[in-house]
Design an enzyme around this catalytic site. Structure first.
Site, PDB file in Angstrom:
ATOM      1  N   CYS A 299       0.824  -1.242  -0.059  1.00  0.00           N
ATOM      2  CA  CYS A 299      -0.160  -0.152  -0.145  1.00  0.00           C
ATOM      3  C   CYS A 299       0.623   1.139   0.148  1.00  0.00           C
ATOM      4  O   CYS A 299       0.294   2.488  -0.181  1.00  0.00           O
ATOM      5  CB  CYS A 299      -0.890  -0.155   1.157  1.00  0.00           C
ATOM      6  SG  CYS A 299      -1.904  -1.294   1.181  1.00  0.00           S
TER       7      CYS A 299
ATOM      8  N   ASN B 234     -10.129  -0.320   0.001  1.00  0.00           N
ATOM      9  CA  ASN B 234      -8.751  -0.204   0.031  1.00  0.00           C
ATOM     10  C   ASN B 234      -8.189  -0.671  -1.231  1.00  0.00           C
ATOM     11  O   ASN B 234      -8.221  -1.957  -1.506  1.00  0.00           O
ATOM     12  CB  ASN B 234      -8.318  -0.809   1.188  1.00  0.00           C
ATOM     13  CG  ASN B 234      -6.593  -1.059   1.329  1.00  0.00           C
ATOM     14  OD1 ASN B 234      -6.251  -0.455   0.305  1.00  0.00           O
ATOM     15  ND2 ASN B 234      -6.375  -1.506   2.407  1.00  0.00           N
TER      16      ASN B 234
ATOM     17  N   HIS C 168      -3.451   6.910   2.287  1.00  0.00           N
ATOM     18  CA  HIS C 168      -3.690   5.684   1.815  1.00  0.00           C
ATOM     19  C   HIS C 168      -5.201   5.489   2.493  1.00  0.00           C
ATOM     20  O   HIS C 168      -5.475   5.599   3.622  1.00  0.00           O
ATOM     21  CB  HIS C 168      -2.900   4.625   2.421  1.00  0.00           C
ATOM     22  CG  HIS C 168      -3.056   3.341   1.994  1.00  0.00           C
ATOM     23  ND1 HIS C 168      -3.857   2.840   0.937  1.00  0.00           N
ATOM     24  CD2 HIS C 168      -3.409   2.437   2.804  1.00  0.00           C
ATOM     25  CE1 HIS C 168      -4.171   1.514   1.052  1.00  0.00           C
ATOM     26  NE2 HIS C 168      -3.897   1.207   2.314  1.00  0.00           N
TER      27      HIS C 168
HETATM   28  O1  UT7 Z   1      -3.858  -1.138   3.532  1.00  0.00           O
HETATM   29  C1  UT7 Z   1      -3.419  -1.489   4.999  1.00  0.00           C
HETATM   30  C2  UT7 Z   1      -4.093  -2.693   5.241  1.00  0.00           C
HETATM   31  N1  UT7 Z   1      -4.999  -2.908   6.158  1.00  0.00           N
HETATM   32  C3  UT7 Z   1      -5.432  -1.993   7.212  1.00  0.00           C
HETATM   33  O2  UT7 Z   1      -5.304  -0.824   7.193  1.00  0.00           O
HETATM   34  C4  UT7 Z   1      -6.538  -2.617   8.158  1.00  0.00           C
HETATM   35  C5  UT7 Z   1      -6.214  -2.169   9.574  1.00  0.00           C
HETATM   36  N2  UT7 Z   1      -7.284  -2.746  10.502  1.00  0.00           N
HETATM   37  C6  UT7 Z   1      -8.598  -2.225  10.278  1.00  0.00           C
HETATM   38  O3  UT7 Z   1      -8.968  -1.575   9.565  1.00  0.00           O
HETATM   39  C7  UT7 Z   1      -9.393  -3.096  11.284  1.00  0.00           C
HETATM   40  O4  UT7 Z   1      -8.637  -3.727  12.392  1.00  0.00           O
HETATM   41  C8  UT7 Z   1     -10.431  -4.230  10.715  1.00  0.00           C
HETATM   42  C9  UT7 Z   1     -11.609  -3.187   9.996  1.00  0.00           C
HETATM   43  C10 UT7 Z   1     -10.053  -4.889   9.686  1.00  0.00           C
HETATM   44  C11 UT7 Z   1     -11.382  -4.674  11.998  1.00  0.00           C
HETATM   45  O5  UT7 Z   1     -11.912  -3.835  12.829  1.00  0.00           O
HETATM   46  P1  UT7 Z   1     -11.755  -4.148  14.331  1.00  0.00           P
HETATM   47  O6  UT7 Z   1     -12.617  -3.199  14.999  1.00  0.00           O
HETATM   48  O7  UT7 Z   1     -10.113  -4.131  14.717  1.00  0.00           O
HETATM   49  O8  UT7 Z   1     -12.241  -5.390  14.367  1.00  0.00           O
HETATM   50  P2  UT7 Z   1     -11.820  -6.920  15.094  1.00  0.00           P
HETATM   51  O9  UT7 Z   1     -10.806  -7.592  14.340  1.00  0.00           O
HETATM   52  O10 UT7 Z   1     -11.458  -6.497  16.533  1.00  0.00           O
HETATM   53  O11 UT7 Z   1     -13.005  -7.717  15.174  1.00  0.00           O
HETATM   54  C12 UT7 Z   1     -14.158  -7.544  15.777  1.00  0.00           C
HETATM   55  C13 UT7 Z   1     -15.400  -8.566  15.714  1.00  0.00           C
HETATM   56  C14 UT7 Z   1     -14.840 -10.129  16.006  1.00  0.00           C
HETATM   57  O12 UT7 Z   1     -15.800 -10.751  16.571  1.00  0.00           O
HETATM   58  P3  UT7 Z   1     -15.767 -11.258  17.752  1.00  0.00           P
HETATM   59  O13 UT7 Z   1     -14.300 -11.943  18.009  1.00  0.00           O
HETATM   60  O14 UT7 Z   1     -15.588  -9.736  18.848  1.00  0.00           O
HETATM   61  O15 UT7 Z   1     -17.018 -11.964  18.414  1.00  0.00           O
HETATM   62  C15 UT7 Z   1     -14.858 -10.392  14.553  1.00  0.00           C
HETATM   63  O16 UT7 Z   1     -14.919 -11.642  14.135  1.00  0.00           O
HETATM   64  O17 UT7 Z   1     -15.784  -8.341  14.500  1.00  0.00           O
HETATM   65  C16 UT7 Z   1     -15.812  -9.754  13.715  1.00  0.00           C
HETATM   66  N3  UT7 Z   1     -15.668  -9.250  12.332  1.00  0.00           N
HETATM   67  C17 UT7 Z   1     -16.734  -8.969  11.519  1.00  0.00           C
HETATM   68  N4  UT7 Z   1     -18.008  -8.731  11.825  1.00  0.00           N
HETATM   69  C18 UT7 Z   1     -18.842  -8.913  10.923  1.00  0.00           C
HETATM   70  C19 UT7 Z   1     -14.486  -9.546  11.616  1.00  0.00           C
HETATM   71  N5  UT7 Z   1     -14.863  -8.898  10.325  1.00  0.00           N
HETATM   72  C20 UT7 Z   1     -16.192  -8.847  10.242  1.00  0.00           C
HETATM   73  C21 UT7 Z   1     -16.876  -8.693   9.350  1.00  0.00           C
HETATM   74  N6  UT7 Z   1     -18.262  -8.474   9.553  1.00  0.00           N
HETATM   75  N7  UT7 Z   1     -16.724  -8.280   7.881  1.00  0.00           N
END
Ligand code: UT7
Length: 326
Positions: free
Chosen positions: A111, A283, A253
């Protein structure tokens, strides 16, 4: 001497995939995706190759610059999802735009790729090696995504964008163009965001690799981004002796609106100076910064003399920032 952006162009695939469309594939919802990321739609390539998209973006950037492919000395394509292992996407673009006088190669910094390509172009220009350089950021991430993995498939999109840069006079001076940059990598922490290449399939192989898709520890990447992006923006403005309040635009980004809001807060800069378009495109990795730059250019939002920070971050880990005067 410095590096000026003199033309921009983009290509986005026609096919729009909404959050509701994804909710039919995996256990997710528009509410979850939009509130956690700011993303509502993304474009997905259904017939276009990466090289097709890159060439279309390049043609538009050349037209905007009033130039012909034959005037380009170097083509640098930033991508982590190229069509072929070889030839490079840059060579495919060279063929499509008839840039018969150019050298061409790809650059991989995920990225941060477009930003690293801009810095590389600047180094070539300041060394007096090339005058006119075509930069492209292009990704077909849809082929690297596991469409059953809700934690990653909702985040990414496909697209391409290009800039023509040329040699301008004045070194880090008041002349329009590149005023300074910083770029960094941390290979030790790279396992938080990975995508394997082809497996070893020779008769003597000792191991099987597990997955062929993007894998990410989202929380770790989030923490890395909100720490390193403000840090590198401060570094570049210190280098150029510029007060952060005098920067007109911060073009970051487009991974997640919450990352950008946090960066704005940490820098003490109003969010209005951080334009965003991940709502429409998701993204798009190496393509995201130039797509936004091109969009702003077309809307007439960029005025001569404005100071702009470009900042990218991603797999590697890699990150950096450039300060330019438009
Ligand atoms: O180009 C650079 C690349 N990437 C980035 O910049 C990504 C940086 N990170 C992020 O943007 C965030 O961490 C995410 C958007 C990927 C995830 O958000 P989060 O607030 O960190 O969520 P999490 O991973 O802590 O997950 C929270 C909950 C989990 O469920 P439990 O364990 O609390 O029951 C996940 O299983 O959300 C669940 N979850 C979803 N639920 C619905 C994960 N993905 C999804 C989804 N829909 N798509």
């Amino acid at each position: 001497m410095t590096t000026k952006i003199i033309g921009t162009g983009s290509y986005l695939p026609e096919h729009v995939v909404s959050n509701d469309d994804l909710a039919k594939l995996v256990d997710t919802s528009d509410e979850w995706i939009a509130s956690r990321t700011g993303i509502r739609n993304r474009r997905i390539a259904t017939k276009e190759s990466g090289a097709d998209m890159a060439a279309a973006a390049a043609e538009e950037a050349l037209k905007d610059a009033g130039m012909d492919g034959s005037e380009i000395d170097l083509i640098l394509v930033a991508t982590c999802s190229s069509d072929f292992q070889f030839p490079s996407t840059a060579c495919l673009v060279q063929k499509a735009i008839h840039a018969t006088n150019a050298a061409a190669f790809d650059l991989s910094a995920a990225c941060s790729g477009f930003l690293f390509a801009l810095h590389t172009a600047h180094a070539y220009i300041c060394a007096g090696i090339y005058k006119n350089i075509l930069l492209v950021g292009v990704e077909v991430l849809s082929k690297l995504i596991d469409w059953n993995d809700r934690s990653t498939c909702v985040l990414f999109g496909d697209g391409a964008s290009a800039c023509v840069v040329e040699r301008g006079e004045g070194l880090y001076s008041a002349d329009h163009g590149m005023e300074g940059f910083v770029q960094w990598s941390d290979g030790v922490s790279g396992e938080v965001l990975t995508c394997p290449g082809r497996k070893i399939e020779n008769p003597w192989k000792e191991n099987d690799s597990e997955t062929e898709y993007i894998q990410m520890n989202g929380q770790e990447v989030f923490r890395f981004a909100v720490k390193k992006v403000p840090e590198c923006i401060r570094q570049v403005t210190e280098k150029t002796e510029t007060q952060i309040e005098t920067i007109d635009w911060f073009i970051l980004h487009q991974a997640n609106s919450r990352i950008i809001q946090s960066v704005a807060k940490r820098l003490g800069v109003p969010e209005e100076k951080f334009p965003m378009n991940m709502e429409q495109y998701g993204n798009t990795s190496a393509a995201s910064i130039p797509i936004l730059l091109d969009e702003m250019n077309k809307k007439g939002m960029l005025q001569p003399g404005q100071k702009i920070i470009l900042s990218g971050f991603g797999a590697g880990l890699t990150w950096g920032a450039a300060q330019i005067e438009w």
